[in-house]
Design an enzyme around this catalytic site. Structure first.
Site, PDB file in Angstrom:
ATOM      1  N   PHE A   1     -14.076  -4.414  -0.156  1.00  0.00           N
ATOM      2  CA  PHE A   1     -15.182  -3.840  -0.256  1.00  0.00           C
ATOM      3  C   PHE A   1     -16.653  -3.768  -0.095  1.00  0.00           C
ATOM      4  O   PHE A   1     -16.884  -4.458  -0.719  1.00  0.00           O
ATOM      5  CB  PHE A   1     -14.870  -4.682  -1.898  1.00  0.00           C
ATOM      6  CG  PHE A   1     -13.687  -4.431  -2.273  1.00  0.00           C
ATOM      7  CD1 PHE A   1     -12.285  -3.351  -2.159  1.00  0.00           C
ATOM      8  CD2 PHE A   1     -12.609  -5.530  -3.051  1.00  0.00           C
ATOM      9  CE1 PHE A   1     -11.379  -3.089  -3.285  1.00  0.00           C
ATOM     10  CE2 PHE A   1     -11.275  -5.570  -3.505  1.00  0.00           C
ATOM     11  CZ  PHE A   1     -11.276  -4.218  -3.829  1.00  0.00           C
TER      12      PHE A   1
ATOM     13  N   GLY B   1     -18.317  -2.248  -2.693  1.00  0.00           N
ATOM     14  CA  GLY B   1     -18.890  -3.899  -3.520  1.00  0.00           C
ATOM     15  C   GLY B   1     -18.628  -3.775  -4.781  1.00  0.00           C
ATOM     16  O   GLY B   1     -16.889  -4.110  -5.822  1.00  0.00           O
TER      17      GLY B   1
ATOM     18  N   TYR C   1       0.828  -0.886  -0.066  1.00  0.00           N
ATOM     19  CA  TYR C   1       0.332  -0.056   0.043  1.00  0.00           C
ATOM     20  C   TYR C   1       1.009   1.197   0.314  1.00  0.00           C
ATOM     21  O   TYR C   1       1.052   1.769   0.899  1.00  0.00           O
ATOM     22  CB  TYR C   1      -1.000   0.204   1.460  1.00  0.00           C
ATOM     23  CG  TYR C   1      -2.276  -1.040   1.321  1.00  0.00           C
ATOM     24  CD1 TYR C   1      -2.599  -1.614   0.461  1.00  0.00           C
ATOM     25  CD2 TYR C   1      -3.235  -0.950   2.741  1.00  0.00           C
ATOM     26  CE1 TYR C   1      -3.462  -2.671   0.407  1.00  0.00           C
ATOM     27  CE2 TYR C   1      -3.913  -1.805   2.396  1.00  0.00           C
ATOM     28  CZ  TYR C   1      -4.442  -2.991   1.698  1.00  0.00           C
ATOM     29  OH  TYR C   1      -4.940  -3.780   1.289  1.00  0.00           O
TER      30      TYR C   1
END
Length: 304
Positions: A220, A224, A71
């Site tokens: 998520f 989604g 990240y």
């Protein structure tokens, strides 16, 4: 004032990652770097704002942070932001990372061989300024759905035995791969993509984890189908209707629905925005009715 009022992340209760107890509403560090870590380079973020969000999360009662060495953007690393903001770390803070994927300094992706996992774990340790990682998830490639995890998970088990890792989890796995990993070593969590519009196969694995008393940690949950790009500008009418009824945002309803799937389900929503952070954490106090849960259960279902 009650602890829930002072520290709203406690409102949804707790679960265990091995011998570590965490509040069910946690925080995902992916977006702290000003974008998403996919593709070359990356976005930019305000360093002071990112560290302030991390400190605010802990003040709100978050004691479970999900991160990874991959990240990072051109100017920011999530692990280093966490180190800057929170070290010396609170005694109850649990930091979960993940290995197998990696990125070189140019942002190009690579996948570790079993013998390279130690280097990935040690890179997380250096960036975070820690002597061991609380939980490490073995994050599988999408292309690995029918393949064995034994060699990679066995290598992680050796790192646990060496004291570099406390507990092990798996990510992006099937039920069969979870079973294979559990033969090798205890698994404290499964981290898979999951949301209100998740397919039935994901629901089955979530229930299986509940039966095994393994934490299920969706990523998520808000985005989604938008995945790394984030939530779309529009949402399903069922989500919007329930949001209106509660005076809440669609993101809060998605999180509340996710947490309602079982006491073993954790949330790790990520954001670099202080307002969104407060809203995400507050979602842990929302309680949806059976009728609302049933209505939301039709989202994204062909038979809905």
């Amino acid at each position: 004032m009650s602890d829930t009022r002072d520290r709203p992340a406690t409102a949804a209760g707790t679960w265990r990652l091995g011998d570590l107890t965490v509040n069910r509403v946690g925080f995902g560090a992916m977006r702290l770097t000003g974008g998403v870590p996919f593709g070359r380079g990356g976005g930019r973020s305000d360093r002071e704002r990112s560290t302030a969000v991390l400190r605010q999360a802990v003040e709100l009662g978050v004691n479970h942070i999900d991160t990874a060495a991959f990240y990072f953007s051109a100017t920011r690393s999530a692990n280093e932001l966490i180190n800057t903001a929170l070290a010396p770390y609170p005694d109850d803070l649990v930091i979960t990372s993940k290995v197998w994927p990696g990125r070189n300094p140019s942002g190009e992706w690579w996948w570790a061989e079993p013998g390279q996992l130690r280097g990935q774990v040690e890179e997380n340790l250096r960036q975070l300024g820690r002597d061991h990682l609380d939980v490490v998830n073995l994050r599988l490639p999408q292309s690995w759905a029918t393949r064995s995890v034994a060699e990679h998970f066995g290598a992680l088990t050796e790192l646990r035995d060496a004291g570099l890792v406390r507990h092990l989890g798996v990510s992006n796995v099937t039920s069969e791969q979870l079973a294979e990993a559990r033969v090798i070593a205890p698994v404290v969590c499964v981290q898979n993509s999951y949301s209100v519009d998740a397919p039935g196969a994901d629901q089955k694995l979530l229930r299986e984890c509940g039966d095994l008393e393994i934490a299920y940690v969706p990523f998520f949950a808000i985005a989604g189908g938008g995945r790394e790009s984030g939530a779309g500008a529009t949402d399903d009418e069922a989500v919007l209707a329930v949001a209106r009824a509660h005076g809440a945002s669609p993101a809060q309803i998605r999180l509340a629905w996710t947490l309602a799937q079982g006491p073993h389900v954790l949330a790790i929503p990520g954001t670099g925005d202080p307002k969104h952070l407060a809203e995400n954490v507050a979602a842990g106090a929302l309680r949806l009715s059976d009728e609302e849960m049933a209505r939301l259960g039709t989202v994204g279902r062909a038979d809905g």
